[in-house]
Design a protein around this motif. Structure first.
Motif, short mmCIF file in Angstrom:
data_model
loop_
_atom_site.label_atom_id
_atom_site.label_comp_id
_atom_site.label_asym_id
_atom_site.label_seq_id
_atom_site.Cartn_x
_atom_site.Cartn_y
_atom_site.Cartn_z
N HIS A 160 0.82 -1.20 0.00
CA HIS A 160 0.00 0.00 0.00
C HIS A 160 0.86 1.25 0.00
O HIS A 160 0.52 2.24 -0.65
N ASN A 161 1.99 1.24 0.72
CA ASN A 161 2.80 2.44 0.90
C ASN A 161 3.94 2.60 -0.10
O ASN A 161 4.41 3.72 -0.31
N TRP A 162 4.40 1.52 -0.70
CA TRP A 162 5.61 1.58 -1.54
C TRP A 162 5.30 1.26 -2.99
O TRP A 162 4.59 0.31 -3.30
N ARG A 163 5.86 2.09 -3.89
CA ARG A 163 5.82 1.82 -5.33
C ARG A 163 7.22 1.99 -5.91
O ARG A 163 7.98 2.86 -5.51
N ILE A 164 7.53 1.16 -6.89
CA ILE A 164 8.76 1.31 -7.67
C ILE A 164 8.37 1.79 -9.05
O ILE A 164 7.34 1.37 -9.58
N ARG A 165 9.15 2.69 -9.63
CA ARG A 165 8.80 3.23 -10.95
C ARG A 165 10.04 3.28 -11.85
O ARG A 165 11.17 3.46 -11.38
#
Length: 341
Positions: A160-165
């Motif tokens: 929910h809190n972490w995204r990689i882009r």
């Protein structure tokens, strides 16, 4: 100097194609609406300002910090600082030139949710550029200007809190002096943190761990005898793991008395009806509601209830019982209702 343009579009297209191949065939639920986020990224910058006769080092490593606010499932406002490194060039007539580029950017970010974990995004905005030119004769020239910024990329939601882009950005005509003016291509890899609460990951993990410890320490209890009449059951909130149609231990605990009751009353049949919130497309929501309702039906059948007594129905985003514009409301609307007939 003449502008030499080197296109990075094939690389970006390859990244997007790979993400589509890796992603499951479901639509995404936007988990982070109404939340602020911060992130950092690093990558490769390319400067298009060298002439064909130059001895040119027009590639550099860059780094960035950024932040924004996610207004809804498809739009956010994002700003950031980029250090784009140094480009170097020299030739026999003009001598040596080194240009250090950094800028601040502000733009609109548009998301296209592919799955519950993957989404594509596009960015459009502007940047204010600061360029320092060091010349071979020892002089230094400072240059500042505004540029158009365009970008595109792919994000993967780790939690929910972490995204990689991974992201490609294009800055148009960075610099305004006659010394050197260049388009800048920037390909980067970054990590974002969203300041919101996870809906159920920690409670579900704790409940599952506790149940496993108790099961290992205590003998299996006698089957629960359901009292009559048993009211209809509703599964919501923690009924399913994130991005899954698998029932949690909490949901199975709720369904166990239903199975006992049906086994005691073979003349009674049951409807198992699945619902979703309004996030995502109606077509996907219909499919997801059917899959989750089927998971509940499969559990009842695994406990001895004959398949002919269970009717499985998916109603997608119909009949909401709470406000879909809030996180709490969407959680209540993602539910399974069991009723007797």
């Amino acid at each position: 100097m003449n502008i030499k343009r080197i296109s990075l579009y094939p690389s970006v297209a390859s990244i997007i194609s790979l993400s589509l191949l890796m992603s499951p065939q479901v639509n995404a639920a936007a988990e982070n609406a109404g939340e602020f986020y911060l992130g950092a990224k690093t990558g490769w910058a390319n400067f298009d300002y060298c002439e064909s006769g130059d001895d040119c080092d027009d590639d550099a490593w860059g780094g960035s910090v950024y932040g924004g606010y996610q207004f809804n499932e498809w739009f956010s406002l994002e700003g950031g600082y980029n250090y784009l490194g140094k480009a170097k060039a020299s030739n026999s007539t003009q001598g040596y030139l080194e240009s250090k580029v950094q800028n601040g950017e502000l733009g609109a970010k548009f998301d296209w949710n592919l799955t519950s974990a993957w989404n594509l995004f596009g960015k459009v905005g502007t940047s204010y550029n600061d360029i320092e030119h060091d010349l071979s004769q020892g002089s230094n020239i400072s240059d500042n200007n505004w540029s158009v910024m365009l970008g595109a990329g792919v994000e993967y939601q780790l939690s929910h809190n972490w995204r990689i882009r991974t992201e490609y950005q294009w800055f148009d005509d960075v610099g305004s002096s006659s010394v050197a003016k260049s388009d800048v291509n920037y390909l980067s890899l970054g990590l974002s943190y969203y300041f919101g609460s996870s809906e159920s990951a920690a409670p579900v993990a704790a409940a599952t761990t506790t149940a496993a410890v108790v099961a290992a320490q205590e003998p299996e209890p006698e089957p629960v005898v359901a009292e009559e009449p048993l009211p209809a059951a509703t599964l919501s909130g923690h009924a399913f793991e994130h991005d899954s149609t698998e029932l949690t231990e909490e949901a199975k605990t709720t369904l166990a008395p239903v199975a006992e009751y049906l086994n005691q009353r073979p003349e009674i049949k049951v409807d198992v009806i699945g619902y979703t919130d309004s996030t995502g497309s109606a077509k996907y929501n219909q499919k997801l509601s059917e899959q989750r309702a089927q998971a509940a039906s499969d559990y009842l059948e695994s406990k001895g209830v004959d398949e002919s007594r269970v009717t499985t129905i998916g109603k997608g985003e119909e009949n909401p019982i709470a406000d879909n514009s809030t996180v709490e409301g969407r959680e209540k609307n993602r539910r399974i209702e069991v009723s007797y007939k």
